[in-house]
Design a protein around this motif. Structure first.
Motif, PDB file in Angstrom:
ATOM      1  N   ARG A 151       0.807  -1.221   0.000  1.00 40.08           N
ATOM      2  CA  ARG A 151       0.000   0.000   0.000  1.00 40.08           C
ATOM      3  C   ARG A 151       0.837   1.267   0.000  1.00 40.08           C
ATOM      4  O   ARG A 151       0.400   2.309  -0.508  1.00 40.08           O
ATOM      5  CB  ARG A 151      -0.930   0.003   1.223  1.00 40.08           C
ATOM      6  CG  ARG A 151      -1.909   1.175   1.212  1.00 40.08           C
ATOM      7  CD  ARG A 151      -2.810   1.190   2.434  1.00 40.08           C
ATOM      8  NE  ARG A 151      -2.186   1.777   3.595  1.00 40.08           N
ATOM      9  CZ  ARG A 151      -1.961   1.144   4.740  1.00 40.08           C
ATOM     10  NH1 ARG A 151      -2.295  -0.126   4.872  1.00 40.08           N
ATOM     11  NH2 ARG A 151      -1.393   1.750   5.755  1.00 40.08           N
ATOM     12  N   LYS A 152       2.031   1.232   0.564  1.00 42.55           N
ATOM     13  CA  LYS A 152       2.801   2.460   0.786  1.00 42.55           C
ATOM     14  C   LYS A 152       3.385   3.057  -0.495  1.00 42.55           C
ATOM     15  O   LYS A 152       3.690   4.251  -0.534  1.00 42.55           O
ATOM     16  CB  LYS A 152       3.916   2.211   1.793  1.00 42.55           C
ATOM     17  CG  LYS A 152       3.429   1.734   3.150  1.00 42.55           C
ATOM     18  CD  LYS A 152       2.564   2.768   3.846  1.00 42.55           C
ATOM     19  CE  LYS A 152       2.200   2.326   5.263  1.00 42.55           C
ATOM     20  NZ  LYS A 152       1.409   3.348   5.993  1.00 42.55           N
ATOM     21  N   GLY A 153       3.589   2.246  -1.547  1.00 38.95           N
ATOM     22  CA  GLY A 153       4.014   2.804  -2.830  1.00 38.95           C
ATOM     23  C   GLY A 153       5.505   2.939  -3.029  1.00 38.95           C
ATOM     24  O   GLY A 153       5.938   3.680  -3.915  1.00 38.95           O
ATOM     25  N   GLN A 154       6.316   2.208  -2.255  1.00 40.95           N
ATOM     26  CA  GLN A 154       7.760   2.258  -2.520  1.00 40.95           C
ATOM     27  C   GLN A 154       8.085   1.735  -3.921  1.00 40.95           C
ATOM     28  O   GLN A 154       9.035   2.195  -4.559  1.00 40.95           O
ATOM     29  CB  GLN A 154       8.536   1.440  -1.481  1.00 40.95           C
ATOM     30  CG  GLN A 154       8.519   2.026  -0.077  1.00 40.95           C
ATOM     31  CD  GLN A 154       7.461   1.387   0.808  1.00 40.95           C
ATOM     32  OE1 GLN A 154       6.541   0.725   0.317  1.00 40.95           O
ATOM     33  NE2 GLN A 154       7.573   1.571   2.111  1.00 40.95           N
ATOM     34  N   ASP A 155       7.268   0.793  -4.430  1.00 43.75           N
ATOM     35  CA  ASP A 155       7.503   0.292  -5.783  1.00 43.75           C
ATOM     36  C   ASP A 155       7.291   1.375  -6.831  1.00 43.75           C
ATOM     37  O   ASP A 155       7.997   1.433  -7.846  1.00 43.75           O
ATOM     38  CB  ASP A 155       6.624  -0.934  -6.061  1.00 43.75           C
ATOM     39  CG  ASP A 155       5.144  -0.690  -5.810  1.00 43.75           C
ATOM     40  OD1 ASP A 155       4.781   0.353  -5.214  1.00 43.75           O
ATOM     41  OD2 ASP A 155       4.337  -1.559  -6.189  1.00 43.75           O
ATOM     42  N   THR A 156       6.338   2.271  -6.586  1.00 47.89           N
ATOM     43  CA  THR A 156       6.134   3.397  -7.496  1.00 47.89           C
ATOM     44  C   THR A 156       7.389   4.255  -7.573  1.00 47.89           C
ATOM     45  O   THR A 156       7.797   4.702  -8.653  1.00 47.89           O
ATOM     46  CB  THR A 156       4.938   4.246  -7.029  1.00 47.89           C
ATOM     47  OG1 THR A 156       3.748   3.451  -7.060  1.00 47.89           O
ATOM     48  CG2 THR A 156       4.742   5.474  -7.914  1.00 47.89           C
ATOM     49  N   LEU A 157       8.008   4.494  -6.429  1.00 44.37           N
ATOM     50  CA  LEU A 157       9.223   5.317  -6.405  1.00 44.37           C
ATOM     51  C   LEU A 157      10.366   4.627  -7.149  1.00 44.37           C
ATOM     52  O   LEU A 157      11.131   5.292  -7.865  1.00 44.37           O
ATOM     53  CB  LEU A 157       9.629   5.602  -4.959  1.00 44.37           C
ATOM     54  CG  LEU A 157       8.651   6.460  -4.151  1.00 44.37           C
ATOM     55  CD1 LEU A 157       9.106   6.556  -2.706  1.00 44.37           C
ATOM     56  CD2 LEU A 157       8.515   7.846  -4.766  1.00 44.37           C
ATOM     57  N   ILE A 158      10.484   3.319  -6.986  1.00 40.62           N
ATOM     58  CA  ILE A 158      11.543   2.597  -7.697  1.00 40.62           C
ATOM     59  C   ILE A 158      11.317   2.687  -9.207  1.00 40.62           C
ATOM     60  O   ILE A 158      12.259   2.935  -9.975  1.00 40.62           O
ATOM     61  CB  ILE A 158      11.600   1.136  -7.219  1.00 40.62           C
ATOM     62  CG1 ILE A 158      12.103   1.084  -5.768  1.00 40.62           C
ATOM     63  CG2 ILE A 158      12.498   0.289  -8.123  1.00 40.62           C
ATOM     64  CD1 ILE A 158      11.951  -0.267  -5.106  1.00 40.62           C
ATOM     65  N   LEU A 159      10.075   2.530  -9.638  1.00 39.45           N
ATOM     66  CA  LEU A 159       9.780   2.625 -11.072  1.00 39.45           C
ATOM     67  C   LEU A 159       9.921   4.057 -11.586  1.00 39.45           C
ATOM     68  O   LEU A 159      10.096   4.270 -12.787  1.00 39.45           O
ATOM     69  CB  LEU A 159       8.368   2.097 -11.352  1.00 39.45           C
ATOM     70  CG  LEU A 159       8.179   0.589 -11.150  1.00 39.45           C
ATOM     71  CD1 LEU A 159       6.729   0.186 -11.373  1.00 39.45           C
ATOM     72  CD2 LEU A 159       9.083  -0.202 -12.087  1.00 39.45           C
ATOM     73  N   ALA A 160       9.850   5.030 -10.691  1.00 37.24           N
ATOM     74  CA  ALA A 160      10.045   6.430 -11.085  1.00 37.24           C
ATOM     75  C   ALA A 160      11.523   6.791 -11.224  1.00 37.24           C
ATOM     76  O   ALA A 160      11.867   7.801 -11.850  1.00 37.24           O
ATOM     77  CB  ALA A 160       9.386   7.362 -10.059  1.00 37.24           C
ATOM     78  N   MET A 161      12.403   5.985 -10.642  1.00 40.27           N
ATOM     79  CA  MET A 161      13.814   6.350 -10.602  1.00 40.27           C
ATOM     80  C   MET A 161      14.484   6.497 -11.971  1.00 40.27           C
ATOM     81  O   MET A 161      15.299   7.415 -12.154  1.00 40.27           O
ATOM     82  CB  MET A 161      14.591   5.358  -9.736  1.00 40.27           C
ATOM     83  CG  MET A 161      14.419   5.571  -8.236  1.00 40.27           C
ATOM     84  SD  MET A 161      14.865   7.244  -7.687  1.00 40.27           S
ATOM     85  CE  MET A 161      16.648   7.205  -7.884  1.00 40.27           C
TER      86      MET A 161
END
Length: 384
Positions: free
Chosen positions: A211-221
């Motif tokens: 839920r926290k969205g750390q995967d979104t940040l990794i994909l944004a990198m």
């Protein structure tokens, strides 16, 4: 002398945001007039010792049940009622309304004159399912006040209550210790230790769960690195999603630009916030609305530290951001879809020191105005 009985599963040393909320509130009540009835953190000698050590340090009385999860059973209700009478308590605070608030009638019969039940994110999920919705309605009827974190949770929980109970709802969010979380919290030392002294840092402090969205940040990198080649994502915290996230960094080709700290002791968290230039946690709603962010106290802790924030739009998370003033709210959908918007906002902040400064200062100011623990504890005292 009137006393208050807190009944809760969510109490340290068990880790978590609700636990920190209750403990911080408890520390600001009169210790001579407070008794805490809580579950045991975990079984085994190590857990028992950690719990005993923690309880011994508290200025108020803590009574532990033998179970690791209190439920509103006849046995637990009798124990709570016995503690109420034994200690002369006249008010009760259920640290989480569901399901323990179902014991309210039994404690009323035992002599409780005021009963307050606090809701978090999961009660908003209860309000959507027919069976649990009815239980939530009973909790509303049995208590004097149900508190809510923000407008998102209020609107959903109120729909499950009687009109009379909904009218008695009062906002009581968690607070921020502005003396602990502040711009000089030790971030430079963390940067130096991790070898990040001269790099732009995007920090995310949270449990590692989908839920926290750390995967979104990794994909944004990849997008962030094209614009800010020396940027690094600092992921602070532990949790069951850690393995998947590490795998994703390798698959995305950004492993050299993502640092995982693992679990960090609470006392070191302010310094880890301070290690960032931007705080980002693009949280998302999952499971058809049953898994949502209740508020997102980490955004406020980041603001108190002087950082601009990038928050997801899940549940009550937007309540912890003044959109456009202390940071931005972005779409928190599937990671592959949400990554571009998160990247855009992060790149803008990393490239504009004046904007970061302005948003960080406004965030700090807002925390001091509205979110200090002492202000919120006074509100709880009035409710009790």
């Amino acid at each position: 002398m009137d006393k208050t009985l807190i009944v809760t599963n969510d109490f340290p040393p068990r880790p978590g945001g609700i636990q920190a909320f209750l403990h911080n509130m408890a520390l600001r009540l009169d210790p001579e007039r407070l008794v805490v009835y809580a579950s045991t953190w975990k079984r085994g000698s190590e857990g028992a010792q950690a719990t005993a050590d923690f309880d011994a340090e508290q200025p108020f009385t803590v009574v532990r049940d033998r179970t690791t999860m209190l439920l509103p059973t006849p046995r637990v209700s009798r124990r709570a009622a016995g503690l109420l009478r034994e200690h002369g308590c006249t008010s009760v605070w259920f640290g989480a309304a569901a399901p323990l608030g179902l014991m309210a009638p039994a404690l009323r019969r035992a002599g409780a004159k005021r009963i307050v039940a606090t809701t978090h994110g999961h009660e908003a999920g209860w309000a959507q399912l027919p069976a649990s919705r009815q239980l939530l309605r009973r909790i509303g009827e049995g208590t004097d006040t149900i508190t809510y974190l923000g407008e998102y949770t209020r609107s959903r929980i109120a729909a499950a209550l009687t009109p009379q109970a909904a009218a008695r709802m009062v906002q009581l969010p968690p607070g921020v210790d502005e003396k602990t979380f502040h711009p000089g919290s030790g971030g430079d030392a963390v940067r130096e230790r991790l070898g990040l002294t001269d790099r732009p840092v995007v920090v995310c402090v949270s449990r590692l769960v989908p839920r926290k969205g750390q995967d979104t940040l990794i994909l944004a990198m990849p997008r962030i690195l094209r614009e800010v080649p020396d940027a690094v994502l600092l992921v602070v915290g532990g949790g069951p999603y850690a393995g998947e996230l590490r795998k994703l960094t390798a698959e995305t080709g950004v492993a050299d630009s993502v640092r995982f700290t693992g679990p960090v002791p609470w006392a070191e968290l302010p310094a880890h916030f301070g290690a960032g230039d931007v705080f980002a946690m693009p949280c998302r709603t999952r499971r058809g609305g049953l898994d949502v962010e209740g508020l997102g106290i980490v955004y406020l802790e980041a603001s108190a530290t002087g950082l601009p924030v990038v928050a997801g739009d899940s549940g009550g998370a937007p309540d912890a951001v003044l959109d456009g003033e202390t940071g931005w709210v972005v779409r928190g959908g599937p990671a592959a879809v949400a990554a571009d918007e998160s990247a855009d906002r992060i790149v803008t902040l990393l490239g504009d020191p004046e904007l970061r400064r302005r948003m960080g200062e406004r965030g700090r100011e807002w925390v001091e105005e509205k979110w200090r623990w002492d202000l919120l504890a006074e509100k709880l005292k009035t409710l009790l």
